[in-house]
Design a protein around this motif. Structure first.
Motif, short mmCIF file in Angstrom:
data_model
loop_
_atom_site.label_atom_id
_atom_site.label_comp_id
_atom_site.label_asym_id
_atom_site.label_seq_id
_atom_site.Cartn_x
_atom_site.Cartn_y
_atom_site.Cartn_z
N THR A 214 0.94 -1.24 -0.03
CA THR A 214 -0.24 -0.33 -0.07
C THR A 214 0.71 1.20 -0.04
OG1 THR A 214 -1.62 -0.83 1.34
CG2 THR A 214 -1.71 1.20 1.21
N GLU B 13 -2.73 -1.37 12.31
CA GLU B 13 -3.71 -1.59 12.57
C GLU B 13 -4.91 -1.20 11.72
OE1 GLU B 13 -4.50 -4.70 13.92
OE2 GLU B 13 -2.53 -5.32 13.78
N GLY B 14 -4.76 0.51 12.77
CA GLY B 14 -6.31 1.25 12.61
C GLY B 14 -5.34 2.80 13.47
N GLY C 234 -10.17 0.84 10.85
CA GLY C 234 -8.52 -0.16 10.10
C GLY C 234 -9.03 -0.76 9.69
N ASN C 235 -8.35 -1.95 10.51
CA ASN C 235 -8.55 -3.90 9.00
C ASN C 235 -10.00 -4.44 10.93
OD1 ASN C 235 -7.19 -4.20 11.57
ND2 ASN C 235 -4.44 -4.51 10.45
N ARG D 289 -9.15 -6.77 12.11
CA ARG D 289 -8.22 -7.31 13.78
C ARG D 289 -8.70 -5.72 14.37
NH1 ARG D 289 -3.94 -9.11 10.42
NH2 ARG D 289 -3.24 -7.10 10.56
N THR E 10 -8.81 -3.49 -0.93
CA THR E 10 -8.24 -3.52 0.48
C THR E 10 -9.60 -2.75 1.13
OG1 THR E 10 -5.98 -3.08 -0.52
CG2 THR E 10 -6.91 -1.94 1.90
N ASN E 11 -10.26 -2.94 2.34
CA ASN E 11 -11.12 -3.05 3.71
C ASN E 11 -10.87 -2.10 4.46
OD1 ASN E 11 -12.66 -3.90 1.18
ND2 ASN E 11 -12.20 -6.07 1.81
N VAL E 12 -11.64 -0.98 4.45
CA VAL E 12 -11.12 -0.02 6.17
C VAL E 12 -12.86 0.53 6.65
CG1 VAL E 12 -10.14 1.92 7.13
CG2 VAL E 12 -9.05 1.50 4.75
N ASP F 194 -1.98 -5.57 4.25
CA ASP F 194 -2.94 -6.06 4.26
C ASP F 194 -3.35 -7.76 4.14
OD1 ASP F 194 -3.53 -3.11 3.23
OD2 ASP F 194 -3.11 -3.18 1.82
N ASN F 195 -4.73 -8.09 3.54
CA ASN F 195 -4.47 -9.71 3.65
C ASN F 195 -4.20 -9.61 1.98
OD1 ASN F 195 -7.31 -8.69 1.51
ND2 ASN F 195 -8.29 -8.45 3.81
N GLY G 217 -0.61 -9.98 6.14
CA GLY G 217 -1.01 -9.57 7.08
C GLY G 217 0.21 -9.60 8.09
#
Length: 835
Positions: free
Chosen positions: A533, A595-596, A609-610, A612, A636-638, A679-680, A699
């Motif tokens: 990213t 993380e976030g 964040g992600n 987790r 990519t998801n937030v 990211d995943n 991850g």
């Protein structure tokens, strides 16, 4: 004119004892004069004896006593160019103006309740002894906490305890040991080095030329072989006048060589000026002997011509180096921009365009680029880059915040008090805390230079001893020529000029390196690790979509406010997508790398964040988004959570950088290439076209990325890490080469070795190839220099050269090597498409 070009064109007898006696310089020197223990200059005018040591003035004696009193006499044993002549003792009242707090505020770069930092220009810095002493100023003044010297810029940065000492006392301490700083209150913030003066060398060239011309005129009968027909008294007058004209040549015009050689000998050190000094003294002594004892013409014309050409070469060499000097330029390339707020809208502008009174926004973990007043928000500033103290300081509205601090917490607004030089930020970037390993090529150069002079002396004495039994005149010619023609300068200059010019070229093409030694490390890389990213993906023109329950205006404002405080690429994208949405102050802002982010905005606690980072809030709520997550599998998801309720997620479809395929393909042929991402693994299938499956790791936390780099290094790899400089700062610092890729360069990570404009990503292979070419050029130039010295020393030892030819060839070698490395690096850059 044959006599000028060839030293050994006359035959004289009874010279063996003269040549042998020339090898005992110290005995002659001691009979002529005493020398100052501190500065090495002659004490003829005023000899001051203290114990067993001689001093030329009270100033030098006072400096010695200060150093001796603080156990700093090791200063005299480090370098042959140590002490400086102290023209006068500093007067107590000279620095009284530094008691004025307005003056102090103009000079210091940083100050708080206990610690202040200031940088001074110190023109007298000239050798390793200067560095050694200046970096131990805490022994002279205990209030000084640390001092760091920038040798090339002749500056010293001092951090001092402003409770126990003052700026005035710091300056007095520097002046007391002979390093009075050059303080100019009217100078601009970005001060330029003073223009180099050539008055002294012009004067010496003029005197040497005058003496040479007149000696040639008086020697004209010798050139026409009619000297024997002249009246003996007239010929003796001409010869004695030649001695008188030769005295200023040997005493004044050659003084720099003698002074340098004597200082080196005094400290049990041998430099390149010693062989030159021996050759000049041998020529002068031989000429005086021939004139006074045998009534012959001597070699004063050869001596004057030799010194004249040496000085001409020295001047030409200095002007050549100055014309292609890169060190003063590269710092200005460093691309720092800053976020400016005006009429409730934000925009990024270059730091160079920032003006006093502008309002700037500083986000979490950003470096403060200017001195400013806190206008909005609560500041928590870490000044560890400036002071070395890592305890953050709390700042309230109206307090001054100094450049170089790193803000930790919610975004703050500052009003600019004064602009700051970009070189100051580069100085922070080069802080010792981020040093990695020194360049081995420089160590090789230093080692070669150390033994080169010993080899010259051995060859000179050996050649003289070989020719002495059969031809004393040739022995003197050979002895002098060998000492003059050998030149290690080309070896010493090759590396800095090649690396420095390459540094400038890379900067022009938007790769900004911490320092020149990074180029050598780039050439050794055999493993490359990419972040995803913001590194191989571009944040521009992305398709951003919110999936979940429709957000209210208040909730959109909370998202905007929270994302605005972070410098992470995903946060910036989300914030920019909410253009037109208002924002509110954020309290208790926190950012967990990889993380976030979280904080209180509009009175509500929110997290982004992600999975987790969010799942601890409401794991069951994720089930209602399962179908949407499958649908957006390549995105990519937030995730967004407000007051414990998961509202949905922002889906950001990645767009890979232009030219990524060619970059990875090129690197794949030369290096071991890997991908590590926080990211995943939803993009694994798309990225499998670029990376081998076993070399993709998803991850990954920042600690995982750091561990991965260490694992590679334990396997013997030289690792280059390419990331965004945020979540991978630890990996960037651990790697052998860390490159931070930036789109809008509003901040930089001191942990990286280079900052690369994202627009230059596609030519990254050209950068790496150019680094390898630069190192090859250095090796070739080493070979050329060794060849020159080998051939030159052989021909000189056989008597094929006169000393004056050697005087012309010596600077020519240095100049030609410098022009070669600069020209070849420019040529290699053009061939690789670099401007």
């Amino acid at each position: 004119m044959t006599k000028i070009m060839f030293l050994g064109d006359k035959s004289h007898s009874a010279t063996n004892s003269v040549i042998i006696s020339l090898f005992h310089m110290n005995e002659v020197r001691d009979k002529v004069s005493a020398f100052c223990y501190h500065c090495g200059e002659s004490c003829d005018d005023s000899l001051i004896v203290s114990g067993s040591k001689n001093f030329c003035c009270e100033g030098c004696k006072a400096v010695f006593e200060i150093l001796e009193g603080h156990d700093l006499c090791e200063f005299y044993n480090i370098d042959g160019e140590a002490g400086l002549k102290i023209k006068e003792l500093p007067l107590e009242q000279r620095f009284d103006y530094l008691d004025d707090q307005d003056v102090v505020r103009k000079i210091v770069e940083f100050t708080d309740k206990n610690i202040s930092s200031v940088t001074f220009a110190v023109p007298e810095i000239h050798c390793s002894s200067c560095i050694w002493l200046l970096e131990r100023m805490n022994k002279v003044n205990p209030g000084i906490l640390s001092s760091r010297v920038d040798f090339l810029q002749k500056r010293v940065t001092i951090v001092y305890d402003n409770v126990n000492t003052s700026l005035k006392n710091v300056v007095k301490s520097l002046a007391s040991v002979g390093y009075e700083p050059d303080i100019n209150l009217d100078a601009a913030t970005e001060s330029k080095p003073a223009k180099k003066s050539y008055k002294a060398i012009y004067a010496k060239i003029g005197i040497a030329g005058f003496c040479l011309g007149n000696i040639m005129l008086l020697s004209f009968p010798e050139y026409l072989n009619i000297g024997d027909s002249l009246d003996t008294n007239l010929r003796n007058v001409f010869n004695y006048l030649n001695i008188l004209l030769g005295i200023p040549v040997i005493t004044y015009c050659s003084s720099d060589y003698f002074s340098s050689a004597w200082k080196a000998l005094r400290n049990r050190f041998i430099n390149i000026d010693l062989p030159i000094s021996l050759g000049l003294l041998a020529l002068f002594a031989r000429s005086v002997y021939d004139i006074l004892v045998h009534g012959n013409a001597g070699f004063m014309d050869s001596l004057s011509g030799l010194v004249f050409f040496l000085l001409i070469g020295k001047l030409f060499q200095s002007k050549t180096y100055d014309s292609i000097n890169f060190e003063r330029d590269y710092r200005s390339y460093f691309p720092i921009s800053v976020t400016v707020t005006k009429n409730k809208s934000e925009s990024n502008i270059p730091l160079s365009k920032l003006e006093i009174g502008d309002r700037i926004v500083i986000r979490n973990n950003e470096i403060i680029p200017v001195d400013a007043i806190l206008f909005k928000g609560e500041g928590c500033i870490d000044y560890s880059f400036v002071t070395g103290e890592s305890v953050p300081e709390q700042k309230v509205l109206g307090e001054i915040v100094y450049a170089g601090g790193r803000h930790m917490g919610s975004a703050i607004e500052l009003e600019v008090l004064r602009t700051v030089s970009q070189s100051y930020l580069t100085q922070l970037w080069n802080d010792k805390a981020f040093d990695k390993r020194s360049a081995s090529i420089s160590k090789i150069t230093d080692r070669v230079g150390k033994y080169f002079t010993y080899a010259i002396l051995l060859i000179a004495f050996g050649s003289a001893a070989y020719w002495l039994p059969t031809d004393a005149d040739k022995a003197l010619t050979v002895f002098t020529t060998v000492l003059i023609i050998a030149c290690p300068c080309a070896l010493a200059l090759t590396t800095p000029f090649a690396l420095g010019n390459s540094l400038r070229i890379l900067g022009r093409n938007k790769l900004y390196l911490r320092n020149a030694s990074v180029i050598e490390s780039m050439a050794k890389v055999d493993a490359v690790v990419f972040d995803k990213t913001g590194t191989i993906t571009s944040p521009r023109n992305l398709n951003i979509e919110f999936v979940g329950s429709e957000l209210t205006t208040e909730e959109r404002s909370i998202v905007k406010s929270l994302a605005r405080n972070s410098t992470h690429p995903l946060s910036r994208m989300i914030s920019e997508s909410l253009e037109g949405t208002g924002y509110t102050p954020v309290y208790e802002f926190a950012e967990l790398p990889g993380e976030g982010i979280s904080g209180i905005a509009g009175g509500k606690f929110a997290r982004m964040g992600n999975i987790r980072f969010i799942i601890g809030e409401d794991g069951g709520s994720l089930k209602k988004f399962s179908s949407d997550l499958k649908k957006n599998g390549v995105s990519t998801n937030v995730f967004l959570c407000i007051e414990g309720e998961i509202k949905g997620f922002y889906s950001l479809r990645s767009r890979y950088r232009e030219g990524i395929e060619n970059v990875i393909e090129d690197f794949g042929r030369k290096y071991e290439v890997s991908l590590v991402s926080g990211d995943n693994s939803h993009e694994r299938s798309a990225l499998s076209k670029l990376f081998a499956d076993e070399n993709m790791h998803f991850g990954q936390l920042p600690s995982d990325k750091l561990a991965y780099v260490r694992k590679k290094q334990k396997l013997g790899k030289t690792v280059m890490m390419i990331g965004d400089g945020l979540n991978d700062a630890g990996a960037l610092k651990q790697s052998d080469i860390g490159i931070a890729v930036n789109d809008d360069v509003t901040s930089f990570s001191p942990a990286c070795d280079a900052v690369m404009d994202a627009g230059a990503f596609s030519i990254l292979p050209s950068f790496m190839g150019f680094a390898r070419s630069t190192m090859n050029i250095i090796k070739v130039s080493f070979a050329i220099s060794f060849l020159y010295n080998a051939v030159g020393l052989y021909l000189a030892s056989q008597g094929y050269f006169s000393p004056m030819i050697a005087a012309i060839l010596m600077p020519f070698n240095s100049i030609s090597i410098v022009l070669f490395v600069v020209g070849m690096t420019n040529l290699c850059a053009r061939r690789r498409g670099l401007s």
